[in-house]
Design a protein around this motif. Structure first.
Motif, mmCIF file in Angstrom:
data_model
loop_
_atom_site.group_PDB
_atom_site.id
_atom_site.type_symbol
_atom_site.label_atom_id
_atom_site.label_comp_id
_atom_site.label_asym_id
_atom_site.label_seq_id
_atom_site.Cartn_x
_atom_site.Cartn_y
_atom_site.Cartn_z
ATOM 1 N N ILE A 91 0.845 -1.204 0.000
ATOM 2 C CA ILE A 91 0.000 0.000 0.000
ATOM 3 C C ILE A 91 0.877 1.250 0.000
ATOM 4 O O ILE A 91 0.583 2.241 -0.671
ATOM 5 C CB ILE A 91 -0.945 -0.014 1.218
ATOM 6 N N HIS A 92 1.968 1.195 0.762
ATOM 7 C CA HIS A 92 2.925 2.301 0.807
ATOM 8 C C HIS A 92 3.495 2.597 -0.580
ATOM 9 O O HIS A 92 3.693 3.762 -0.955
ATOM 10 C CB HIS A 92 4.056 1.956 1.780
ATOM 11 N N GLU A 93 3.730 1.540 -1.360
ATOM 12 C CA GLU A 93 4.267 1.680 -2.717
ATOM 13 C C GLU A 93 3.179 1.953 -3.743
ATOM 14 O O GLU A 93 3.470 2.066 -4.940
ATOM 15 C CB GLU A 93 5.026 0.412 -3.098
ATOM 16 N N GLU A 94 1.920 2.028 -3.285
ATOM 17 C CA GLU A 94 0.763 2.329 -4.140
ATOM 18 C C GLU A 94 0.616 1.306 -5.274
ATOM 19 O O GLU A 94 0.352 1.657 -6.427
ATOM 20 C CB GLU A 94 0.859 3.750 -4.709
ATOM 21 N N LEU A 95 0.786 0.037 -4.928
ATOM 22 C CA LEU A 95 0.568 -1.021 -5.900
ATOM 23 C C LEU A 95 -0.929 -1.232 -6.107
ATOM 24 O O LEU A 95 -1.754 -0.797 -5.303
ATOM 25 C CB LEU A 95 1.221 -2.321 -5.418
ATOM 26 N N SER A 96 -1.272 -1.918 -7.184
ATOM 27 C CA SER A 96 -2.684 -2.190 -7.465
ATOM 28 C C SER A 96 -3.245 -3.130 -6.395
ATOM 29 O O SER A 96 -2.497 -3.845 -5.724
ATOM 30 C CB SER A 96 -2.825 -2.838 -8.844
ATOM 31 N N VAL A 187 -7.957 -9.137 5.387
ATOM 32 C CA VAL A 187 -7.153 -8.137 6.098
ATOM 33 C C VAL A 187 -6.965 -6.888 5.242
ATOM 34 O O VAL A 187 -7.053 -5.757 5.739
ATOM 35 C CB VAL A 187 -5.783 -8.731 6.496
ATOM 36 N N GLN A 188 -6.734 -7.090 3.955
ATOM 37 C CA GLN A 188 -6.573 -5.943 3.049
ATOM 38 C C GLN A 188 -7.854 -5.122 2.973
ATOM 39 O O GLN A 188 -7.816 -3.887 2.967
ATOM 40 C CB GLN A 188 -6.190 -6.449 1.652
ATOM 41 N N TRP A 189 -8.982 -5.795 2.917
ATOM 42 C CA TRP A 189 -10.277 -5.100 2.871
ATOM 43 C C TRP A 189 -10.482 -4.271 4.141
ATOM 44 O O TRP A 189 -10.908 -3.113 4.071
ATOM 45 C CB TRP A 189 -11.404 -6.119 2.711
ATOM 46 N N ILE A 190 -10.165 -4.861 5.302
ATOM 47 C CA ILE A 190 -10.286 -4.118 6.563
ATOM 48 C C ILE A 190 -9.333 -2.923 6.567
ATOM 49 O O ILE A 190 -9.700 -1.810 6.960
ATOM 50 C CB ILE A 190 -9.987 -5.046 7.766
ATOM 51 N N GLY A 191 -8.085 -3.148 6.113
ATOM 52 C CA GLY A 191 -7.111 -2.065 6.061
ATOM 53 C C GLY A 191 -7.560 -0.930 5.156
ATOM 54 O O GLY A 191 -7.402 0.255 5.497
ATOM 55 N N TYR A 192 -8.133 -1.275 4.011
ATOM 56 C CA TYR A 192 -8.645 -0.255 3.097
ATOM 57 C C TYR A 192 -9.746 0.569 3.767
ATOM 58 O O TYR A 192 -9.781 1.807 3.644
ATOM 59 C CB TYR A 192 -9.200 -0.913 1.839
ATOM 60 N N LYS A 193 -10.644 -0.096 4.466
ATOM 61 C CA LYS A 193 -11.750 0.611 5.119
ATOM 62 C C LYS A 193 -11.226 1.593 6.159
ATOM 63 O O LYS A 193 -11.701 2.736 6.251
ATOM 64 C CB LYS A 193 -12.699 -0.394 5.783
ATOM 65 N N GLU A 199 -7.780 8.571 6.336
ATOM 66 C CA GLU A 199 -7.026 9.459 5.453
ATOM 67 C C GLU A 199 -7.808 9.913 4.233
ATOM 68 O O GLU A 199 -7.290 10.652 3.390
ATOM 69 C CB GLU A 199 -5.748 8.742 4.976
ATOM 70 N N GLU A 200 -9.061 9.460 4.126
ATOM 71 C CA GLU A 200 -9.895 9.790 2.969
ATOM 72 C C GLU A 200 -9.217 9.367 1.665
ATOM 73 O O GLU A 200 -9.166 10.117 0.689
ATOM 74 C CB GLU A 200 -10.253 11.272 2.951
ATOM 75 N N LYS A 201 -8.652 8.144 1.689
ATOM 76 C CA LYS A 201 -7.995 7.604 0.503
ATOM 77 C C LYS A 201 -9.000 6.742 -0.282
ATOM 78 O O LYS A 201 -9.777 5.991 0.304
ATOM 79 C CB LYS A 201 -6.799 6.732 0.901
ATOM 80 N N PRO A 202 -9.008 6.854 -1.606
ATOM 81 C CA PRO A 202 -9.931 6.036 -2.422
ATOM 82 C C PRO A 202 -9.386 4.633 -2.674
ATOM 83 O O PRO A 202 -9.154 4.224 -3.813
ATOM 84 C CB PRO A 202 -10.037 6.831 -3.722
ATOM 85 N N LEU A 203 -9.139 3.887 -1.589
ATOM 86 C CA LEU A 203 -8.590 2.542 -1.721
ATOM 87 C C LEU A 203 -9.734 1.538 -1.723
ATOM 88 O O LEU A 203 -10.528 1.477 -0.787
ATOM 89 C CB LEU A 203 -7.632 2.235 -0.562
ATOM 90 N N ARG A 204 -9.818 0.749 -2.769
ATOM 91 C CA ARG A 204 -10.877 -0.261 -2.843
ATOM 92 C C ARG A 204 -10.511 -1.308 -3.884
ATOM 93 O O ARG A 204 -9.712 -1.055 -4.787
ATOM 94 C CB ARG A 204 -12.225 0.368 -3.202
ATOM 95 N N PHE A 205 -11.107 -2.478 -3.721
ATOM 96 C CA PHE A 205 -10.929 -3.526 -4.705
ATOM 97 C C PHE A 205 -11.793 -3.228 -5.939
ATOM 98 O O PHE A 205 -12.897 -2.702 -5.808
ATOM 99 C CB PHE A 205 -11.359 -4.881 -4.148
#
Length: 312
Positions: A91-96, A187-193, A199-205
């Motif tokens: 996530i830090h590296e902003e990978l897909s 875990v990734q889904w929880i982290g994204y939420k 941080e109001e980041k648009p992170l989602r699958f």
């Protein structure tokens, strides 16, 4: 200022992890949910401060684990840290999202292997042997219970059950890998939420319907399936390797089939609940699972979804 913030947040993340670990170890009912949150402090901290900072958090968590049920807490900490650090750095590296998922699954496997070595080296506990003995004990208990109830069973039925248990033991590497993918996704889904709220980041699958496996996966699947059939020694290393790889590839082809079902429902404008019900049926009914895997093979082979016509 930045270093002070890093130390302060590290203390908070360590406190949160310790609390989650204690809940997981001491409250069985809540542990069903808390186990999915164990990697989250590592995810959040690595996302902000990179791998070097997360290693300090790991050291703090390991020190605490030494003093509280170490036979359980040390392996749990290593696995949670492995997955959390790999996910957080991705996530830090902003990978897909799917690259991040693959990193998280790899982190789970790395942590799992390290945890096995720790259990074997420090506590003389072999996980594979423990699982094997546990399953053998379960068979004996089931047989004793059936005998007490007066239920007769044939030798063939007993042999079939033993063969199924042995197959499960042989497939443990593939099962661990699949568990790693599923846990990483949760875990990734929880982290994204959490990150989206914090941080109001648009992170989602991306939508499930967008999952598409590469065409070479189908050729690899066929090659491995033929290799497994041609391998004569059912106890040989090559046979076990081929069957584990076949199981893992079958899982990804099944995902393709489920993805096609969601895409079909989307294109035909069906209610969202229908593909969800279909997914539950896949998990419950073996026949539906097999048919869905065939659907995945067809979709990969001839790009079936590209032939669908949207409903007017």
């Amino acid at each position: 200022m930045e270093q002070r913030k890093q130390v302060t947040e590290g203390i908070w993340m360590l406190a949160i992890y310790v609390l989650l670990l204690l809940v997981t170890l001491m409250i069985p009912v809540l542990s069903i949910f808390s186990i999915f949150f164990l990697p989250i402090p590592f995810v959040l901290y690595t996302r902000h401060f990179g791998v070097k900072g997360s290693l300090l958090l790991l050291v703090g968590a390991l020190v605490f684990s030494v003093f509280v049920f170490p036979i359980f807490s040390l392996p749990a900490t290593v696995i949670a840290a492995g997955m959390g650090i790999f996910l957080g750095y991705a996530i830090h590296e902003e990978l897909s999202p799917y690259e991040t998922l693959a990193r998280g699954a790899a982190g789970f496997i790395v942590g799992l292997i390290a945890a096995m070595f720790i259990s074997q080296g420090l506590f003389n506990v072999n996980w594979v042997t423990a699982i094997s003995h546990s399953m053998d004990d379960s068979i004996q208990m089931s047989q004793s219970l059936l005998d007490d109830m007066g239920v007769e069973r044939t030798k063939e039925q007993t042999d079939i059950l033993k063969d199924q248990i042995q197959l499960f033991k042989d497939m443990l590497p593939a099962i661990f890998a699949i568990v790693g993918v599923v846990l990483s996704w949760i875990v990734q889904w929880i982290g994204y939420k959490i990150l989206n709220r914090k941080e109001e980041k648009p992170l989602r699958f991306p939508p499930i319907r967008s999952i598409r496996m590469p065409a070479f996966l189908l050729w690899l699947y066929l090659f491995v399936m033929i290799g497994a059939l041609l391998t004569m020694d059912s106890e040989g290393t090559m046979y076990l390797f081929m069957n584990n790889l076949w199981t893992l590839l079958s899982f990804f082809i099944l995902l393709q089939g489920i993805s096609f079902a969601y895409y079909f429902a989307y294109v035909k404008r069906m209610p969202v609940v229908l593909p969800i019900i279909f997914t539950v049926m896949v998990l419950v009914f073996p026949l539906v699972l097999s048919l869905t895997r065939i659907l995945g093979i067809i979709d990969i082979g001839i790009r079936l979804r590209d032939r669908l016509t949207p409903k007017e």
